[in-house]
Design a protein around this motif. Structure first.
Motif, short mmCIF file in Angstrom:
data_model
loop_
_atom_site.label_atom_id
_atom_site.label_comp_id
_atom_site.label_asym_id
_atom_site.label_seq_id
_atom_site.Cartn_x
_atom_site.Cartn_y
_atom_site.Cartn_z
N SER A 98 0.65 -1.46 0.11
CA SER A 98 -0.14 -0.16 -0.18
C SER A 98 0.59 1.13 -0.33
O SER A 98 1.80 0.85 0.37
N THR A 99 0.34 2.20 -0.67
CA THR A 99 0.88 3.62 -0.46
C THR A 99 0.54 4.25 0.93
O THR A 99 -0.92 4.11 1.66
N MET A 100 1.47 4.55 1.46
CA MET A 100 1.59 5.11 3.13
C MET A 100 1.45 6.67 3.22
O MET A 100 2.41 7.24 2.07
N GLY A 101 0.33 7.34 3.45
CA GLY A 101 0.76 8.82 3.28
C GLY A 101 0.63 9.75 4.83
O GLY A 101 -0.19 8.94 5.40
N TRP A 102 1.02 10.84 5.20
CA TRP A 102 0.24 11.68 6.20
C TRP A 102 -0.18 13.22 5.42
O TRP A 102 0.46 13.57 4.69
N TYR A 103 -1.21 13.00 5.94
CA TYR A 103 -1.82 14.12 5.58
C TYR A 103 -1.90 15.64 7.02
O TYR A 103 -1.93 14.94 8.28
N ARG A 104 -2.55 16.73 6.85
CA ARG A 104 -2.55 17.20 8.26
C ARG A 104 -4.00 18.44 7.77
O ARG A 104 -4.38 18.38 6.77
N GLN A 105 -4.37 18.65 9.20
CA GLN A 105 -5.71 19.54 9.08
C GLN A 105 -5.04 20.51 10.15
O GLN A 105 -5.81 20.25 11.26
N ALA A 106 -5.04 21.47 9.70
CA ALA A 106 -5.00 23.09 10.31
C ALA A 106 -6.31 23.57 10.84
O ALA A 106 -6.94 23.30 10.15
N PRO A 107 -6.96 23.72 12.26
CA PRO A 107 -7.81 24.83 12.29
C PRO A 107 -8.81 25.40 11.21
O PRO A 107 -7.63 26.39 10.98
N GLY A 108 -9.95 25.82 10.77
CA GLY A 108 -9.88 25.84 9.77
C GLY A 108 -9.67 25.71 8.18
O GLY A 108 -10.01 27.00 7.53
N LYS A 109 -8.90 24.75 7.86
CA LYS A 109 -8.05 24.41 6.65
C LYS A 109 -8.71 23.29 6.84
O LYS A 109 -9.09 22.09 7.20
N GLN A 110 -8.91 23.06 5.54
CA GLN A 110 -8.81 21.13 4.24
C GLN A 110 -7.77 21.11 4.95
O GLN A 110 -6.42 20.82 5.11
N ARG A 111 -7.87 19.66 4.43
CA ARG A 111 -6.71 18.71 5.13
C ARG A 111 -6.11 18.68 4.05
O ARG A 111 -6.74 18.70 2.68
N GLU A 112 -5.41 18.86 4.18
CA GLU A 112 -3.65 18.97 2.95
C GLU A 112 -2.53 17.41 3.29
O GLU A 112 -2.39 16.76 3.94
N LEU A 113 -1.80 16.93 1.77
CA LEU A 113 -1.33 15.82 1.73
C LEU A 113 0.17 16.66 2.28
O LEU A 113 0.38 17.64 1.66
N VAL A 114 0.80 15.86 2.94
CA VAL A 114 2.45 15.93 4.01
C VAL A 114 2.98 15.51 2.48
O VAL A 114 3.72 16.48 2.69
N ALA A 115 2.72 13.93 2.80
CA ALA A 115 3.93 13.63 2.47
C ALA A 115 3.44 11.91 1.90
O ALA A 115 2.73 11.54 2.73
N TYR A 116 3.87 11.40 1.14
CA TYR A 116 3.67 9.80 1.01
C TYR A 116 4.71 9.06 0.56
O TYR A 116 5.73 9.03 -0.06
N SER A 117 4.30 8.12 0.91
CA SER A 117 5.91 6.48 0.40
C SER A 117 4.75 5.60 -0.76
O SER A 117 3.93 4.84 0.10
N THR A 118 5.48 5.32 -1.88
CA THR A 118 5.00 4.14 -2.26
C THR A 118 5.12 2.43 -1.70
O THR A 118 6.64 2.75 -1.24
N SER A 119 4.71 1.28 -2.46
CA SER A 119 5.28 0.37 -2.20
C SER A 119 6.89 -0.13 -2.88
O SER A 119 8.10 -0.70 -1.78
N ALA A 120 6.99 0.45 -3.64
CA ALA A 120 8.07 0.54 -4.60
C ALA A 120 9.06 1.29 -3.52
O ALA A 120 9.79 1.55 -4.35
N GLY A 121 8.65 2.55 -2.54
CA GLY A 121 10.08 3.10 -2.00
C GLY A 121 9.88 4.67 -2.56
O GLY A 121 10.26 5.85 -2.52
N SER A 122 9.32 4.86 -3.35
CA SER A 122 9.22 6.37 -3.83
C SER A 122 8.51 7.11 -3.27
O SER A 122 7.55 6.68 -2.46
N THR A 123 8.85 8.59 -2.75
CA THR A 123 8.21 9.54 -2.16
C THR A 123 7.60 10.52 -3.05
O THR A 123 8.19 11.25 -3.73
#
Length: 118
Positions: free
Chosen positions: A32-57
């Motif tokens: 699976s692809t693993m990702g980190w997202y974040r959501q600040a107060p009053g803002k939409q959730r956004e992608l921070v970083a992801y890592s694929t099963s092949a190791g791409s980031t």
């Protein structure tokens, strides 16, 4: 059913570092692809970083050079090393596990608070 449990959040001064961890249950972590997202107060959730099963980031421009995503497939765990933290990094950080092929699936952790004081 996959469960994701995040840890490592907290309060840190600007310029400091934190490492987030996300442990996944089940047997699909390594494909699976693993990702980190974040959501600040009053803002939409956004992608921070992801890592694929092949190791791409990939990283959001706002964190490039400061954050590093890594994964340990033997431990079913993904990490987010956050350095040179800024007050604008303050948010709830969420771990996500999602499919790379059919069938589609996506799971979320409960989130962990990161607060950066100035």
């Amino acid at each position: 059913q996959v469960q994701l449990v995040e840890s490592g959040g907290g309060l840190v001064q600007a310029g400091g570092s934190l490492r987030l961890s996300c442990a996944a249950s089940g047997s699909i972590f390594s494909i699976s692809t693993m990702g980190w997202y974040r959501q600040a107060p009053g803002k939409q959730r956004e992608l921070v970083a992801y890592s694929t099963s092949a190791g791409s980031t990939n990283y959001a421009d706002s964190v490039k050079g400061r954050f590093t995503i890594s994964r340990d497939n033997a431990k079913n765990t993904v990490y987010l090393q956050m350095n040179s933290l800024k007050p604008e990094d303050t948010a709830v950080y969420y771990c996500n596990l999602q499919s790379q092929t059919l069938p589609r699936y996506s799971y979320w952790g409960q989130g962990t608070q990161v607060t950066v004081s100035s």
